[in-house]
Structures are given as structure tokens and as C-alpha cells.
Design a protein around this motif. Structure first.
Motif, short mmCIF file in Angstrom:
data_model
loop_
_atom_site.label_atom_id
_atom_site.label_comp_id
_atom_site.label_asym_id
_atom_site.label_seq_id
_atom_site.Cartn_x
_atom_site.Cartn_y
_atom_site.Cartn_z
N GLY A 289 0.97 -1.02 0.43
CA GLY A 289 -0.36 0.04 -0.15
C GLY A 289 0.65 1.22 0.06
N VAL A 290 0.00 2.32 0.08
CA VAL A 290 0.78 3.70 0.01
C VAL A 290 1.66 4.28 1.30
CG1 VAL A 290 -0.90 4.78 -1.53
CG2 VAL A 290 -1.34 4.91 1.03
N ARG A 291 2.74 5.09 1.21
CA ARG A 291 3.06 5.52 2.70
C ARG A 291 2.41 6.16 3.22
NH1 ARG A 291 7.89 4.73 5.61
NH2 ARG A 291 6.17 3.79 6.33
N PHE A 292 1.49 6.81 3.09
CA PHE A 292 1.11 7.69 4.13
C PHE A 292 -0.57 7.44 3.97
CE2 PHE A 292 4.27 10.00 3.02
CZ PHE A 292 5.29 10.26 4.25
N PRO A 293 -1.30 6.23 3.97
CA PRO A 293 -2.35 5.88 4.33
C PRO A 293 -3.70 6.66 4.85
CG PRO A 293 -2.00 4.07 5.05
CD PRO A 293 -0.33 5.20 5.24
N CYS A 294 -4.76 7.06 4.46
CA CYS A 294 -5.89 7.32 5.00
C CYS A 294 -6.30 6.59 6.08
CB CYS A 294 -6.58 7.71 3.82
SG CYS A 294 -8.21 8.62 3.87
N MET A 295 -7.00 7.57 7.25
CA MET A 295 -7.64 6.86 7.89
C MET A 295 -8.68 7.18 8.40
SD MET A 295 -5.97 3.78 8.87
CE MET A 295 -4.83 3.15 7.84
N SER A 296 -9.13 7.88 8.39
CA SER A 296 -10.20 8.52 8.47
C SER A 296 -11.49 7.98 7.65
CB SER A 296 -11.06 9.88 7.44
OG SER A 296 -9.89 9.95 6.42
N ASP A 297 -11.36 7.36 7.07
CA ASP A 297 -12.25 6.50 6.52
C ASP A 297 -12.30 5.03 6.77
OD1 ASP A 297 -10.22 5.72 5.13
OD2 ASP A 297 -11.35 5.92 2.75
N ALA A 298 -11.09 4.06 7.88
CA ALA A 298 -10.48 2.99 8.55
C ALA A 298 -12.11 1.97 8.51
CB ALA A 298 -10.04 3.12 9.86
N TYR A 299 -13.13 2.62 9.54
CA TYR A 299 -14.17 1.74 9.67
C TYR A 299 -15.37 2.16 8.90
CZ TYR A 299 -11.19 1.21 13.52
OH TYR A 299 -10.59 1.44 14.53
N ASP A 300 -15.56 0.63 7.86
CA ASP A 300 -16.85 0.93 6.89
C ASP A 300 -17.68 1.40 7.56
OD1 ASP A 300 -16.22 -0.83 3.99
OD2 ASP A 300 -18.14 -0.48 5.28
N ARG A 301 -18.47 1.94 6.60
CA ARG A 301 -19.47 2.78 7.15
C ARG A 301 -21.06 1.78 7.16
NH1 ARG A 301 -18.78 5.88 11.45
NH2 ARG A 301 -20.89 6.45 11.13
N GLU A 302 -21.00 1.19 5.69
CA GLU A 302 -21.58 0.16 5.33
C GLU A 302 -21.94 -1.08 6.12
OE1 GLU A 302 -21.93 -1.15 1.31
OE2 GLU A 302 -21.52 0.30 0.83
N LEU A 303 -20.86 -1.30 6.90
CA LEU A 303 -20.84 -2.89 7.47
C LEU A 303 -21.24 -2.07 9.20
CD1 LEU A 303 -17.40 -4.39 6.23
CD2 LEU A 303 -19.75 -4.80 5.69
N LEU A 304 -20.99 -0.62 9.10
CA LEU A 304 -21.46 -0.27 10.52
C LEU A 304 -22.90 -0.63 10.96
CD1 LEU A 304 -19.97 2.63 12.76
CD2 LEU A 304 -22.29 2.38 12.44
N GLN A 305 -23.32 -0.17 9.79
CA GLN A 305 -25.16 0.24 9.22
C GLN A 305 -25.48 -1.28 9.03
OE1 GLN A 305 -26.41 2.94 9.57
NE2 GLN A 305 -28.56 1.64 10.20
N MET A 306 -24.58 -2.30 8.67
CA MET A 306 -24.81 -3.50 9.06
C MET A 306 -24.92 -4.09 9.85
SD MET A 306 -23.56 -7.06 6.66
CE MET A 306 -23.47 -6.11 5.56
N ALA A 307 -23.92 -4.04 11.08
CA ALA A 307 -24.55 -4.24 12.01
C ALA A 307 -25.61 -4.00 12.97
CB ALA A 307 -22.70 -3.87 12.99
N MET A 308 -25.98 -2.54 12.72
CA MET A 308 -27.23 -1.96 13.70
C MET A 308 -28.36 -2.68 13.03
SD MET A 308 -25.93 0.29 15.99
CE MET A 308 -24.57 0.74 16.56
N ASP A 309 -28.21 -3.10 11.94
CA ASP A 309 -29.53 -3.91 11.10
C ASP A 309 -29.92 -5.02 11.64
OD1 ASP A 309 -29.80 -1.37 10.07
OD2 ASP A 309 -28.86 -2.62 7.34
#
Ligand code: 6GU
Length: 287
Positions: A158-178
Motif C-alpha cells: 500500500g501507499v506510504r501515507f494511508p488515509c485513516m479517516s475512512d478506516a471503519y466501513d460505514r456500510e458494515l457498521l450500518q449492517m451491524a446495527m440492522d
């Protein structure tokens, strides 16, 4: 210098290739079982399991409540791989060793990683036995320079400086709640911010108060290093904490954090946690 820190791409490839010769399972989902939550792996059908010590060049796990097995199998036909027992900073491993399994997952073909852990609750609305879906993290060892991506960066991962602001998948979080709501778990399903510390000592009262002020909902000793490496190499991440005890916040409290309480709570909530995760795996799409 190149190659001196952690495992090279080729060393990772060799471990993954060895595993692929030992099993016909081609996992799309990789699961990491936290303390007392190893029962998740037992749900897999047609298991092929390896003790960590039997996998050439794989690290060993040393904690009570962590079995130390890599289990391949299927969940209602979905090919999975499951770590029963993970590696922690406090065991003394270099941080790159702790996160090696994420790169092995990637090379096995895993698209989605599910991480579970036992954690202490700091959010005063949480109760022991709550399941907290992790929406973000605080990487305390990282603040001090202990990040698993420290060292030369191999662009094949992967890249040298990876982004972490989207680390936790929003769709899966919603699926867990559902899924949780469908299963009747809403009363004990939460979401929040997880903070990793190095451990193995639990937090002082002053440390708990500090973390609480910083917006931390739960505190533990794992997961964030794995999340960073999993995101670095492009896997989707879903993570949750089982709140096994309330972190001690005031000097009058008689409570004392201890590993037995962690394992006891895990035992009581393990079945529901397993049901939540397995239902999600069955519902996930990989295309
Ligand atoms: Cl209270 N603290 C930490 N650091 N890890 C834990 C915990 C507390 N409870 C379970 N794991």
C-alpha cells in the motif's frame, strides 16, 4: 535498512502460499477473535486448522484465553479464515509481527476483515456486556511512534501515507446495527470510539479520566494496529468491542480491572456476539 524490520513481501507471500497448499478454502472474510471470543471459529464447517507453531515462520501467542490457531472453513458456504488468538504489543513482539496476519489474510484473498476484542467501558452509558461497534479509534502507541507501518514502505502492500479517516466501513457498521436490531440485540448494541494502549497493566484512574475527556468510549490493548495494516493493503474493516468491564473512574470505587472478569463477561455474551458476526458474514457481498 530494507527488509530488516518485520516481514518482507516475499516472506509474507511464502507463508500465504504454504497455507494455500494446505487447504482448499479460499477465504473472502478474515476474522480475529478477541479474548474469550474464540468460539467464533468453532462455527466454521469443514475446518482445516493450524496451530500457529505449525505454520512456518508464524509468530506464537502466549496469553491465557487465546488458543493460537488459524482456522479455515465455511460459514453457510462462505469461505472464511479465523484467528483464534491474536498477538499483542505487551507480549513483547515487534509491532510488525503483531500485524503480520493481516498481510497474510490479504494474500489469501480476504476482502473483509472482522476484528473483535474485549474492552473496558469508559462511556458512562455503557453496561458490562454491551457490544460496541467501533466507528473510529485513538492509536496511543502510534502517538509515541509505535505504528505498524513504521519502516520502509513496500508499495506492493500500500501507499506510504494511508488515509485513516475512512478506516471503519460505514456500510458494515450500518449492517451491524440492522442485523443487531433484527436479532433483538438493540438494548446492548452501541457504537463508539476505541482507544488502544500498549498494556499489559490496566489504566490508572487518572488515565481513565483523561481518555474519557478525549472522547474515548472503550479502551483495550489491540485491534488498531491490525486495522491500520488491513486498511493499508486495501481490505474492508469491521470491528467491535465487547465491554467486559467498566474502567474505574473514581477513587471511591471498589472495582478492580482483572482478566478473569474479562473472560467471564465474554463467556456470557459470546453466543450473541457470534450470532451477530456470523449473520453479517452471510449477508456480506463480495463482488
Ligand atoms: Cl479496563 N483496559 C484495557 N486496556 N484493556 C481491557 C480492559 C481495560 N478491559 C478489557 N480489556
Amino acid at each position: 535498512p530494507e527488509g530488516s524490520i518485520g516481514y518482507s513481501y516475499e516472506e509474507c507471500r511464502a507463508i500465504a502460499d504454504w497455507l494455500l497448499t494446505q487447504t482448499a478454502v479460499r477465504p473472502l472474510v478474515g476474522i480475529v477473535c478477541g479474548s474469550g471470543l474464540g468460539g467464533l471459529a468453532d462455527l466454521l464447517k469443514d475446518q482445516v486448522a493450524f496451530n500457529y507453531r505449525d505454520i512456518p515462520n508464524f509468530p506464537q501467542s502466549t496469553v491465557h484465553g487465546h488458543a493460537g490457531r488459524l482456522v479455515f472453513g465455511t460459514l453457510k458456504g462462505r469461505p472464511c479464515v479465523c484467528m483464534q488468538g491474536r498477538f499483542h504489543l505487551y507480549e513483547g513482539y515487534p509491532i510488525q509481527k503483531i500485524t503480520l496476519p493481516m498481510r497474510i489474510f490479504k494474500m489469501l484473498g480476504v476482502k473483509t476483515v472482522i476484528l473483535t476484542n474485549a474492552a473496558g467501558g469508559l462511556n458512562q452509558d455503557f453496561k458490562v456486556g454491551d457490544i460496541m461497534i467501533i466507528k473510529d479509534h485513538l492509536n496511543m502507541p502510534g502517538f509515541a511512534g509505535n505504528n505498524p507501518l513504521t519502516g520502509p514502505n513496500d508499495e506492493r502492500f500500500g501507499v506510504r501515507f494511508p488515509c485513516m479517516s475512512d478506516a471503519y466501513d460505514r456500510e458494515l457498521l450500518q449492517m451491524a446495527m440492522d442485523v443487531g436490531s433484527e436479532l433483538g440485540y438493540s438494548d446492548f448494541l452501541r457504537e463508539g470510539v476505541y482507544c488502544a494502549l500498549g498494556g499489559p497493566s490496566f489504566e490508572t484512574i487518572a488515565e481513565c479520566r483523561m481518555l474519557h475527556k478525549l472522547g474515548v468510549d472503550a479502551v483495550g490493548m489491540s485491534t488498531v494496529h491490525e486495522v491500520i495494516v488491513a486498511r493499508h493493503c486495501g481490505m474492508r474493516v469491521f470491528a467491535l468491542s465487547l465491554i467486559t468491564n467498566q474502567a474505574v473512574m473514581d477513587y471511591d470505587s471498589e472495582e478492580k480491572a482483572n482478566h478473569n472478569e474479562v473472560l467471564q463477561t465474554a463467556k456470557q455474551r459470546a453466543q450473541q456476539l457470534e450470532k451477530l458476526v456470523s449473520t453479517m458474514v452471510i449477508r456480506m457481498k463480495h463482488n
